[in-house]
Design a protein around this motif. Structure first.
Motif, PDB file in Angstrom:
ATOM      1  N   VAL A  91       0.836  -1.200   0.000  1.00 25.36           N
ATOM      2  CA  VAL A  91       0.000   0.000   0.000  1.00 25.36           C
ATOM      3  C   VAL A  91       0.870   1.250   0.000  1.00 25.36           C
ATOM      4  O   VAL A  91       0.594   2.223  -0.717  1.00 25.36           O
ATOM      5  N   THR A  92       1.937   1.236   0.790  1.00 22.98           N
ATOM      6  CA  THR A  92       2.848   2.386   0.850  1.00 22.98           C
ATOM      7  C   THR A  92       3.512   2.619  -0.500  1.00 22.98           C
ATOM      8  O   THR A  92       3.601   3.765  -0.973  1.00 22.98           O
ATOM      9  N   LEU A  93       3.976   1.547  -1.139  1.00 25.25           N
ATOM     10  CA  LEU A  93       4.604   1.643  -2.456  1.00 25.25           C
ATOM     11  C   LEU A  93       3.633   2.241  -3.466  1.00 25.25           C
ATOM     12  O   LEU A  93       3.985   3.119  -4.266  1.00 25.25           O
ATOM     13  N   ILE A 124       7.704  -0.027 -12.733  1.00 25.92           N
ATOM     14  CA  ILE A 124       8.313  -1.371 -12.658  1.00 25.92           C
ATOM     15  C   ILE A 124       8.222  -1.983 -11.258  1.00 25.92           C
ATOM     16  O   ILE A 124       7.807  -3.145 -11.114  1.00 25.92           O
ATOM     17  N   PRO A 125       8.605  -1.261 -10.172  1.00 25.49           N
ATOM     18  CA  PRO A 125       8.468  -1.879  -8.843  1.00 25.49           C
ATOM     19  C   PRO A 125       7.027  -2.235  -8.500  1.00 25.49           C
ATOM     20  O   PRO A 125       6.765  -3.272  -7.882  1.00 25.49           O
ATOM     21  N   LEU A 126       6.075  -1.384  -8.918  1.00 27.50           N
ATOM     22  CA  LEU A 126       4.659  -1.655  -8.665  1.00 27.50           C
ATOM     23  C   LEU A 126       4.181  -2.891  -9.406  1.00 27.50           C
ATOM     24  O   LEU A 126       3.493  -3.758  -8.848  1.00 27.50           O
ATOM     25  N   ASN A 141      -9.368  -0.581  -6.040  1.00 27.03           N
ATOM     26  CA  ASN A 141     -10.449   0.410  -5.912  1.00 27.03           C
ATOM     27  C   ASN A 141     -10.589   0.901  -4.477  1.00 27.03           C
ATOM     28  O   ASN A 141     -11.044   2.016  -4.229  1.00 27.03           O
ATOM     29  N   GLU A 142     -10.156   0.086  -3.501  1.00 31.20           N
ATOM     30  CA  GLU A 142     -10.191   0.509  -2.109  1.00 31.20           C
ATOM     31  C   GLU A 142      -9.138   1.591  -1.843  1.00 31.20           C
ATOM     32  O   GLU A 142      -9.310   2.447  -0.978  1.00 31.20           O
ATOM     33  N   LEU A 143      -8.039   1.535  -2.590  1.00 34.35           N
ATOM     34  CA  LEU A 143      -6.941   2.475  -2.373  1.00 34.35           C
ATOM     35  C   LEU A 143      -7.198   3.823  -3.023  1.00 34.35           C
ATOM     36  O   LEU A 143      -6.560   4.822  -2.683  1.00 34.35           O
ATOM     37  N   SER A 144      -8.109   3.860  -3.984  1.00 32.62           N
ATOM     38  CA  SER A 144      -8.350   5.090  -4.733  1.00 32.62           C
ATOM     39  C   SER A 144      -8.944   6.183  -3.852  1.00 32.62           C
ATOM     40  O   SER A 144      -9.676   5.915  -2.894  1.00 32.62           O
TER      41      SER A 144
END
Length: 370
Positions: A91-93, A124-126, A141-144
């Motif tokens: 989540v942080t990334l 790339i890391p994601l 969609n929860e992170l948006s």
């Protein structure tokens, strides 16, 4: 080894089921040759199955010893690299990537062309993280954030485009390129009037026509970069085209639309439909896949939709879910031919088969992150 009927109370994980197990269902709740897990045993108890036919497989493993002298040759970094990323790290990334993208978008609004190398560094890391932890694709969609939806959307479309490409077994180089294309597909929104972008109400016809120009702007902004292949630039230009000719900017049909454009298109629509917007609440990823299959039939390549379903619609036994009628429970069986409509053990102990109760669907996965 002989087959045996064994009482469910005497079962243990590791045994092999030697015949399909039915429980007043059209499909078996456990299929022949399945290796029993604790979840399978729980399912059998829930359906009040008394006995099943099994074949016990005894595996004898020779103990392997480790020479203490070998420990000196083990690279600690190599060990650490094999530790899976936890939820909050991911989540942080993701959130850091959104903020980096927001900064890049601001530079595009001031007239600077996209730095594709920077976008590549962000993505790339994601892509590696989410492809390695596919179950987290269901929480995009929860992170948006509704206030910064545009930046979240671009990052999420990039992740989903790469993940779909990977699921379709495209080469790794193409997977990365499609992901970068997905992230840059809406870069042309930087050329759209900011008052339209920030508008909280529905757009007028003229405003929507201006928004539709973003695919052209996006292509113009990246057309000279050597870091994207020409077919990926075309994918950016075509990501709002539809197989039935109902899309834009040219109303292309079927063979005229590249497979990469179709991948980005499905990723784009999926994230948009699952995310909370000013005019619409967020919708379950599982429900959205059904909607894309049924309500948008003929607009998207079925192979791309199936790849998406295999990624985010693959509910596993034990997943906690909320249904569209408000009930909550755990997935206890997933139908092979109806992955989006599992059997759910409700909080009151009853079992609901969503292939039978068609008016009810999985509304959302109950995530442990929130």
């Amino acid at each position: 080894m002989e087959d045996n009927y064994v009482k469910v109370s005497d079962l243990r994980p590791g045994l092999t089921i030697n015949e399909d197990v039915f429980a007043n269902t059209s499909c078996p709740i456990i299929r022949q040759n399945s290796e029993l897990t604790a979840e399978h045993i729980e399912i059998l108890n829930a359906f009040d199955i008394k006995k099943v036919k099994v074949q016990e497989i005894v595996v004898i493993k020779k103990e392997e010893s480790l020479n203490p002298n070998d420990l000196a040759s083990i690279d600690p970094d190599d060990i650490l690299s094999k530790i899976p990323m936890n939820q909050m790290d991911l989540v942080t990334l993701y959130r850091e990537a959104v903020q980096k993208y927001k900064k890049e978008f601001s530079s595009w609004q001031s007239g600077i062309k996209p730095d594709v190398a920077k976008i590549r560094t962000i993505m790339i890391p994601l892509v590696d993280a989410f492809i390695g932890q596919k179950k987290f694709l269901t929480i995009l969609n929860e992170l948006s954030d509704i206030k910064e939806y545009m930046y979240h959307h671009s990052i999420a479309v990039g992740i989903l485009s790469s993940a779909i490409s990977n699921q379709m077994d495209l080469p790794s180089g193409q997977t990365i390129q499609v992901g970068i294309s997905g992230a840059l597909a809406d870069c042309g929104m930087a050329k759209v009037d900011k008052s339209i972008i920030d508008k909280a109400a529905f757009l007028t016809s003229n405003e929507f026509n201006e928004v539709k120009k973003h695919t052209i702007y996006s292509y113009q902004m990246i057309q000279d970069t050597p870091l994207l292949r020409q077919e990926m630039k075309l994918a950016i230009f075509q990501h709002h085209e539809r197989l039935d000719g109902s899309g834009y900017p040219r109303g292309e049909k079927r063979e005229g639309i590249s497979i990469y454009a179709q991948i980005v298109a499905v990723a784009d629509v999926f994230h948009a439909m699952t995310s909370e917007r000013v005019y619409r609440e967020k919708v379950s990823p599982f429900k959205v896949i059904e909607m894309i299959r049924e309500e948008e039939f003929g607009k998207f390549d079925i192979k791309v939709i199936q790849a998406l379903q295999n990624l985010v619609g693959d509910l596993s036994i034990g997943t906690r879910v909320r249904l569209t009628n408000g009930d909550e429970g755990e997935v206890m069986f997933v139908h092979r031919d109806a992955q989006l409509r599992p059997m759910v053990k409700l909080s009151n102990g009853s079992i609901m088969d969503l292939t039978v109760n068609r008016s009810i669907a999985v509304e959302r996965v109950l995530s442990d992150i929130y």
